[in-house]
Design a protein around this motif. Structure first.
Motif, PDB file in Angstrom:
ATOM      1  N   ASN A 120       0.663  -1.488   0.389  1.00 15.09           N
ATOM      2  CA  ASN A 120       0.212  -0.107   0.026  1.00 15.09           C
ATOM      3  C   ASN A 120       0.771   1.411   0.107  1.00 15.09           C
ATOM      4  N   ASN A 121       0.539   2.622  -0.977  1.00 18.44           N
ATOM      5  CA  ASN A 121       1.312   3.840  -0.803  1.00 18.44           C
ATOM      6  C   ASN A 121       1.078   3.986   0.421  1.00 18.44           C
ATOM      7  N   GLY A 122       2.231   4.573   0.681  1.00 16.21           N
ATOM      8  CA  GLY A 122       2.192   5.209   2.470  1.00 16.21           C
ATOM      9  C   GLY A 122       2.335   4.552   3.587  1.00 16.21           C
ATOM     10  N   THR A 123       2.338   3.136   3.564  1.00 14.34           N
ATOM     11  CA  THR A 123       2.395   2.867   4.567  1.00 14.34           C
ATOM     12  C   THR A 123       4.261   3.272   5.408  1.00 14.34           C
ATOM     13  N   PRO A 124       5.341   3.273   4.551  1.00 13.20           N
ATOM     14  CA  PRO A 124       6.426   3.669   4.945  1.00 13.20           C
ATOM     15  C   PRO A 124       5.852   5.211   5.581  1.00 13.20           C
ATOM     16  N   ALA A 125       5.073   6.561   5.024  1.00  8.58           N
ATOM     17  CA  ALA A 125       4.758   7.458   5.662  1.00  8.58           C
ATOM     18  C   ALA A 125       4.288   7.456   6.812  1.00  8.58           C
ATOM     19  N   ARG A 126       3.006   6.198   7.245  1.00  7.39           N
ATOM     20  CA  ARG A 126       2.113   6.127   8.212  1.00  7.39           C
ATOM     21  C   ARG A 126       3.223   5.606   9.854  1.00  7.39           C
ATOM     22  N   CYS A 127       3.653   4.908   8.573  1.00  2.93           N
ATOM     23  CA  CYS A 127       4.933   4.507  10.458  1.00  2.93           C
ATOM     24  C   CYS A 127       5.878   5.476  10.888  1.00  2.93           C
ATOM     25  N   ALA A 128       6.322   6.799  10.026  1.00  3.74           N
ATOM     26  CA  ALA A 128       7.148   7.097  10.349  1.00  3.74           C
ATOM     27  C   ALA A 128       6.156   8.612  11.145  1.00  3.74           C
ATOM     28  N   ALA A 129       4.996   8.743  10.827  1.00  3.10           N
ATOM     29  CA  ALA A 129       4.043   9.505  11.554  1.00  3.10           C
ATOM     30  C   ALA A 129       4.091   8.670  13.285  1.00  3.10           C
ATOM     31  N   HIS A 130       4.560   7.581  13.370  1.00  9.77           N
ATOM     32  CA  HIS A 130       4.350   6.718  14.712  1.00  9.77           C
ATOM     33  C   HIS A 130       5.578   6.894  14.994  1.00  9.77           C
ATOM     34  N   ALA A 131       6.519   6.983  14.411  1.00  7.91           N
ATOM     35  CA  ALA A 131       8.033   5.738  14.830  1.00  7.91           C
ATOM     36  C   ALA A 131       8.763   7.444  16.697  1.00  7.91           C
ATOM     37  N   ARG A 132       8.611   7.032  17.269  1.00 13.20           N
ATOM     38  CA  ARG A 132       9.108   8.036  18.543  1.00 13.20           C
ATOM     39  C   ARG A 132      10.643   8.202  18.261  1.00 13.20           C
ATOM     40  N   ARG A 133      10.924   7.262  18.144  1.00 12.76           N
ATOM     41  CA  ARG A 133      13.126   7.856  17.234  1.00 12.76           C
ATOM     42  C   ARG A 133      12.965   7.335  16.943  1.00 12.76           C
ATOM     43  N   ALA A 134      13.083   5.964  16.126  1.00 14.14           N
ATOM     44  CA  ALA A 134      13.248   5.239  14.870  1.00 14.14           C
ATOM     45  C   ALA A 134      13.476   6.251  14.038  1.00 14.14           C
ATOM     46  N   ALA A 135      14.256   5.744  12.622  1.00  5.91           N
ATOM     47  CA  ALA A 135      14.164   5.816  11.595  1.00  5.91           C
ATOM     48  C   ALA A 135      13.844   5.147  10.639  1.00  5.91           C
ATOM     49  N   ILE A 136      13.001   5.472   9.559  1.00  9.51           N
ATOM     50  CA  ILE A 136      12.144   4.905   8.808  1.00  9.51           C
ATOM     51  C   ILE A 136      12.456   4.950   7.496  1.00  9.51           C
ATOM     52  N   ILE A 137      13.383   4.169   6.707  1.00  5.25           N
ATOM     53  CA  ILE A 137      13.644   3.851   5.060  1.00  5.25           C
ATOM     54  C   ILE A 137      12.173   3.649   4.337  1.00  5.25           C
ATOM     55  N   ASN A 138      12.422   4.122   3.235  1.00  5.28           N
ATOM     56  CA  ASN A 138      11.216   3.003   2.459  1.00  5.28           C
ATOM     57  C   ASN A 138      11.987   2.410   1.667  1.00  5.28           C
ATOM     58  N   ALA A 139      11.807   1.336   1.950  1.00  9.90           N
ATOM     59  CA  ALA A 139      11.914   0.012   0.745  1.00  9.90           C
ATOM     60  C   ALA A 139      10.734  -0.404  -0.689  1.00  9.90           C
ATOM     61  N   GLY A 140      10.110   0.173  -0.477  1.00  6.55           N
ATOM     62  CA  GLY A 140       9.126   0.250  -2.078  1.00  6.55           C
ATOM     63  C   GLY A 140       7.549   0.210  -1.198  1.00  6.55           C
ATOM     64  N   ASP A 141       7.060   1.275  -1.375  1.00  9.86           N
ATOM     65  CA  ASP A 141       5.599   0.815  -1.432  1.00  9.86           C
ATOM     66  C   ASP A 141       4.314   1.514  -1.811  1.00  9.86           C
ATOM     67  N   GLY A 142       3.938   0.332  -2.263  1.00  8.02           N
ATOM     68  CA  GLY A 142       2.564   0.398  -3.769  1.00  8.02           C
ATOM     69  C   GLY A 142       3.154   0.668  -4.606  1.00  8.02           C
ATOM     70  N   ASN A 143       3.118   1.880  -6.117  1.00  8.29           N
ATOM     71  CA  ASN A 143       3.695   2.047  -7.254  1.00  8.29           C
ATOM     72  C   ASN A 143       3.861   3.713  -6.455  1.00  8.29           C
ATOM     73  N   ALA A 145       6.901   5.217  -4.342  1.00  6.91           N
ATOM     74  CA  ALA A 145       8.170   5.336  -3.985  1.00  6.91           C
ATOM     75  C   ALA A 145       8.858   4.353  -4.169  1.00  6.91           C
ATOM     76  N   HIS A 146      10.173   4.353  -3.933  1.00  4.46           N
ATOM     77  CA  HIS A 146      11.499   3.380  -3.765  1.00  4.46           C
ATOM     78  C   HIS A 146      12.914   4.045  -4.016  1.00  4.46           C
ATOM     79  N   PRO A 147      13.144   4.987  -3.255  1.00  3.61           N
ATOM     80  CA  PRO A 147      13.632   5.948  -3.077  1.00  3.61           C
ATOM     81  C   PRO A 147      14.956   5.329  -3.128  1.00  3.61           C
ATOM     82  N   THR A 148      15.466   4.609  -2.112  1.00  8.15           N
ATOM     83  CA  THR A 148      17.077   3.619  -2.973  1.00  8.15           C
ATOM     84  C   THR A 148      17.024   2.277  -3.812  1.00  8.15           C
ATOM     85  N   GLN A 149      16.868   2.682  -4.558  1.00  4.27           N
ATOM     86  CA  GLN A 149      16.054   2.022  -5.607  1.00  4.27           C
ATOM     87  C   GLN A 149      16.668   3.429  -6.638  1.00  4.27           C
TER      88      GLN A 149
END
Ligand code: CP
Length: 317
Positions: A120-143, A145-149
């Motif tokens: 699903n698009n936006g799941t990493p952003a959803r995680c980022a909104a909830h993470a208290r201290r950890a960094a979130i890296i998007n490894a591919g969400d739906g269609n 983004a896949h920023p490290t690719q």
């Protein structure tokens, strides 16, 4: 900047998460590529320091992966971090635990970074909104983004072409469903690529308004003329709402990259594919394994780009 793009920065404008290449800007992308290249050199010289010793990186892959998951694990380990490959299928998500509670639970175990892949698009952003201290890296969400690719593709092009500015790049295949295409286009545009051509059959093309910077060309032979880089994409049947209505042999006849077709591009054009490849559907063996192919270099660069991203998000804090 749209809210999703802005969500990856902290209040001081520092990168806190990596969710997309949109909004990162040229200077930050170039710095990340330079860092990946420097880490590659240090690794090859046997002089890499364990700058992430004592840190914990957790892979949260809700979708399958060969390249991204393995290379994130190698990247984190090479930098000295501990790695947990969270087994979603055997986790308490099957008992109804929410994504947010799963994240907070794992974060309480002192995870420093989560590598998140989801259909699903936006799941990493959803995680980022909830993470208290950890960094979130998007490894591919739906269609989305896949920023490290995107970064590893830019690094691979830069290794061969020195400067991305002015290069003509053709992206062919299932662009509509491709997060790789979206991240590649964002990165190429930020670095001043010349003409970015999007090519494929009409049902696999995106809405024209989504990519005003690109030229949409349905005919592959036309799209290949004078191009410096050809990026072939996988047919993503898992994201199609209905069948393409085109037999694989017909698709290959119209959009498969063969040696004859490749001859229309510049003589020194690079052939790229993010993988996994459907050989004989998107690309002929002779091209995938040919002298212009940099597909395995993309894979190798994935480790160094992911090291650079982890170092940027965790090492400098
Ligand atoms: N390119 C890419 O994301 O490959 P994987 O699905 O194998 O990670």
């Amino acid at each position: 900047m749209n809210p999703t793009d802005a969500a990856q920065f902290d209040s001081n404008g520092r990168l806190r998460h990596l969710l997309t290449l949109n909004g990162l800007g040229r200077a930050r992308i170039v710095a990340m590529l330079d860092r990946a290249a420097a880490l590659r050199e240090t690794w090859r010289d046997g002089a890499l320091q364990p700058i992430l010793a004592g840190r914990t990186v957790m892979n949260l892959f809700f979708e399958d992966s060969t390249r991204t998951r393995t290379s994130f694990e190698l990247a984190a380990r090479r930098l000295g971090a501990a790695v947990v490959n969270f087994d979603i299928a055997r986790s308490s998500t099957s008992k109804g635990e929410t994504l947010e509670d799963t994240l907070l639970t794992l974060e309480a175990m002192e995870a420093d970074a989560f590598i998140v892949r989801h259909k699903n698009n936006g799941t990493p952003a959803r995680c980022a909104a909830h993470a208290r201290r950890a960094a979130i890296i998007n490894a591919g969400d739906g269609n989305h983004a896949h920023p490290t690719q995107g970064l590893l593709d830019l690094l691979t092009i830069r290794d061969h072409k020195k400067d991305i500015e002015g290069l003509n790049v053709t992206i062919c295949g299932d662009v509509r469903h491709s997060r790789v295409a979206r991240s590649d286009i964002a990165g190429l545009a930020a670095l001043g690529a010349g003409e970015i051509r999007i090519c494929g059959p009409a049902p696999l093309l995106p809405e024209r308004a989504e990519f005003p910077r690109c030229r949409i060309v349905e005919d592959f032979d036309t799209a290949l003329a004078n191009c410096d880089v050809v990026i072939m994409l996988r047919l993503q049947k898992e994201r199609m709402e209905s069948a393409l209505g085109l037999a694989e042999a017909d698709y290959f006849a119209a959009y498969g990259l063969t040696p004859e077709r490749l001859a229309r591009a510049r003589k020194d054009a690079l052939v790229m594919h993010p993988g996994p490849m459907n050989r004989g559907v998107e690309i002929a063996d002779a091209v995938a394994d040919g002298s212009q192919s940099v597909i395995l270099e993309q894979v190798a660069n994935g480790i160094f780009v992911r090291m650079a991203v982890l170092a940027e998000l965790l090492g400098d804090r």
